[in-house]
Design a protein around this motif. Structure first.
Motif, PDB file in Angstrom:
ATOM      1  N   GLY A 192       0.842  -1.126   0.040  1.00  0.00           N
ATOM      2  CA  GLY A 192      -0.050  -0.057   0.122  1.00  0.00           C
ATOM      3  C   GLY A 192       0.909   1.243  -0.101  1.00  0.00           C
ATOM      4  O   GLY A 192       1.770   1.532  -0.922  1.00  0.00           O
ATOM      5  N   ALA A 193       0.716   2.190   0.959  1.00  0.00           N
ATOM      6  CA  ALA A 193       1.410   3.393   1.046  1.00  0.00           C
ATOM      7  C   ALA A 193       2.762   3.245   1.745  1.00  0.00           C
ATOM      8  O   ALA A 193       3.734   4.168   1.671  1.00  0.00           O
ATOM      9  N   ASN A 194       3.064   2.073   2.356  1.00  0.00           N
ATOM     10  CA  ASN A 194       4.007   1.735   3.080  1.00  0.00           C
ATOM     11  C   ASN A 194       5.378   1.284   2.173  1.00  0.00           C
ATOM     12  O   ASN A 194       5.142   0.196   1.347  1.00  0.00           O
ATOM     13  N   THR A 195       6.385   1.886   2.272  1.00  0.00           N
ATOM     14  CA  THR A 195       7.374   1.290   1.607  1.00  0.00           C
ATOM     15  C   THR A 195       8.379   0.275   2.387  1.00  0.00           C
ATOM     16  O   THR A 195       8.902   0.859   3.246  1.00  0.00           O
ATOM     17  N   ALA A 196       8.363  -0.973   2.192  1.00  0.00           N
ATOM     18  CA  ALA A 196       9.268  -1.823   3.316  1.00  0.00           C
ATOM     19  C   ALA A 196      10.505  -1.889   2.694  1.00  0.00           C
ATOM     20  O   ALA A 196      11.393  -2.178   3.817  1.00  0.00           O
ATOM     21  N   LEU A 197      10.728  -2.024   1.394  1.00  0.00           N
ATOM     22  CA  LEU A 197      12.181  -1.871   0.853  1.00  0.00           C
ATOM     23  C   LEU A 197      12.158  -0.974  -0.185  1.00  0.00           C
ATOM     24  O   LEU A 197      11.300  -0.735  -1.009  1.00  0.00           O
ATOM     25  N   ASP A 198      13.647  -0.306  -0.085  1.00  0.00           N
ATOM     26  CA  ASP A 198      13.317   1.064  -1.024  1.00  0.00           C
ATOM     27  C   ASP A 198      15.011   0.800  -1.589  1.00  0.00           C
ATOM     28  O   ASP A 198      15.801   1.379  -1.125  1.00  0.00           O
ATOM     29  N   GLY A 199      15.055   0.213  -2.870  1.00  0.00           N
ATOM     30  CA  GLY A 199      15.886   0.231  -3.557  1.00  0.00           C
ATOM     31  C   GLY A 199      17.318  -0.728  -3.047  1.00  0.00           C
ATOM     32  O   GLY A 199      18.322  -0.141  -3.103  1.00  0.00           O
ATOM     33  N   VAL A 200      16.998  -1.635  -2.501  1.00  0.00           N
ATOM     34  CA  VAL A 200      17.980  -2.446  -1.842  1.00  0.00           C
ATOM     35  C   VAL A 200      18.635  -3.356  -2.882  1.00  0.00           C
ATOM     36  O   VAL A 200      18.062  -4.018  -3.828  1.00  0.00           O
ATOM     37  N   SER A 201      20.063  -3.169  -2.856  1.00  0.00           N
ATOM     38  CA  SER A 201      20.881  -4.161  -3.619  1.00  0.00           C
ATOM     39  C   SER A 201      21.968  -4.804  -2.805  1.00  0.00           C
ATOM     40  O   SER A 201      22.753  -4.078  -1.945  1.00  0.00           O
ATOM     41  N   LEU A 202      22.249  -6.141  -2.630  1.00  0.00           N
ATOM     42  CA  LEU A 202      23.115  -6.790  -2.258  1.00  0.00           C
ATOM     43  C   LEU A 202      23.500  -8.025  -2.775  1.00  0.00           C
ATOM     44  O   LEU A 202      22.592  -8.647  -3.842  1.00  0.00           O
ATOM     45  N   SER A 203      24.493  -8.678  -2.362  1.00  0.00           N
ATOM     46  CA  SER A 203      25.123  -9.827  -2.925  1.00  0.00           C
ATOM     47  C   SER A 203      25.755 -10.730  -2.227  1.00  0.00           C
ATOM     48  O   SER A 203      26.352 -10.559  -1.376  1.00  0.00           O
ATOM     49  N   VAL A 204      25.302 -12.479  -2.007  1.00  0.00           N
ATOM     50  CA  VAL A 204      25.987 -12.946  -1.195  1.00  0.00           C
ATOM     51  C   VAL A 204      26.594 -14.111  -2.152  1.00  0.00           C
ATOM     52  O   VAL A 204      25.841 -14.689  -2.664  1.00  0.00           O
ATOM     53  N   SER A 205      28.016 -14.262  -2.169  1.00  0.00           N
ATOM     54  CA  SER A 205      28.809 -15.146  -2.673  1.00  0.00           C
ATOM     55  C   SER A 205      28.608 -16.712  -2.149  1.00  0.00           C
ATOM     56  O   SER A 205      28.466 -16.617  -0.855  1.00  0.00           O
ATOM     57  N   PRO A 206      29.033 -17.808  -2.804  1.00  0.00           N
ATOM     58  CA  PRO A 206      29.039 -18.860  -2.035  1.00  0.00           C
ATOM     59  C   PRO A 206      30.286 -18.963  -1.165  1.00  0.00           C
ATOM     60  O   PRO A 206      31.318 -18.428  -1.383  1.00  0.00           O
ATOM     61  N   GLY A 207      29.958 -19.278   0.059  1.00  0.00           N
ATOM     62  CA  GLY A 207      30.903 -19.262   1.140  1.00  0.00           C
ATOM     63  C   GLY A 207      30.627 -18.185   2.306  1.00  0.00           C
ATOM     64  O   GLY A 207      31.431 -18.045   3.268  1.00  0.00           O
TER      65      GLY A 207
END
Length: 234
Positions: free
Chosen positions: A12-27
């Motif tokens: 709705g009007a609530n933004t729970a995530l705002d343009g999140v970028s992340l990366s998790v590599s093996p290990g």
């Protein structure tokens, strides 16, 4: 292995995530810190395809989570804050049931016992009913299910919440062992000590944004606490 690319999620009007970028590599063990409502669990739910992003993309390996939900789930194992077992069944019977759902075959008792031992379940507890298990023991059954599935990525939501220091340390060791096998691990937590002790990388979330990201080896416990409090005050 786990990639969030400019992900936004609105309710709705609530933004729970705002343009999140992340990366998790093996290990990698990526510990995501933040207060309640920061968006940590929302991000985990997006990777699990429990919900869909408003915009942006999530990938597991080379697969888009939204476009390939079944295929990506085969690569994942998920351990929530409270692992639920069937109370009348033993730990071994719970593992047999849930692992058969995950991999489509029934594992023999010796293999099930091997998995429970690898997950750190106390000797002799495999044939005790789930109703008698502590939270830490239930989580170890969850780890055993992940091992049975041979998951390439592990998602955890507040796994050490409510554990005593000894049980939390045991659980951290299990995550480290999984990471050494090349599993990519993303875990949410309020516990700065757990994040520093266990994580290879740490992200700090606030109001739906990833406001900082660092290598665990580059910061002391005291510096991490000071940095976290600084972000929470701003």
């Amino acid at each position: 292995m786990l990639d969030a690319i400019d992900v936004t999620k609105q309710f709705g009007a609530n933004t729970a995530l705002d343009g999140v970028s992340l990366s998790v590599s093996p290990g990698d063990i990526y510990c995501l810190l933040g207060a309640n409502g920061a968006g940590k669990t929302t991000l985990v739910n997006l990777f699990l395809n429990f919900i869909e992003p408003t915009s942006g993309n999530l990938k597991i390996g080379e697969l888009d989570v939204t476009l390939k939900p079944l295929e990506t789930k085969r690569l994942l194992a998920y351990i929530p804050e409270q692992v639920t077992l069937y109370a009348p069944l033993t730990g071994l019977e719970n593992l047999a049931f849930f692992s058969s759902l995950a991999i489509g075959e029934q594992l023999a008792r010796p293999r099930l016992l091997e998995l429970l031992e690898a997950a750190g379940l106390p000797s002799g507890a495999a044939d005790n009913r789930g109703a008698t298990y502590s939270k830490g023991m239930r989580q170890k059954v969850g780890i055993a299910i992940a091992l049975a599935k041979n998951a390439k990525a592990l998602l955890l939501d507040e796994p050490t919440s409510g554990l005593d220091p000894s049980a939390a340390n045991e659980f951290s060791e299990l995550l480290v062992n999984a990471s050494r096998s090349g599993v990519a691990i993303l875990t949410t937590t309020h516990d700065l000590f757990h994040a520093k002790q266990t994580g290879t990388r740490i992200g700090i979330m606030k109001r739906g944004r990833l406001v900082d990201e660092l290598k665990s080896e580059d910061v002391s416990h005291a510096d991490l606490e000071a940095l976290y409090l600084k972000h929470m005050k701003n």
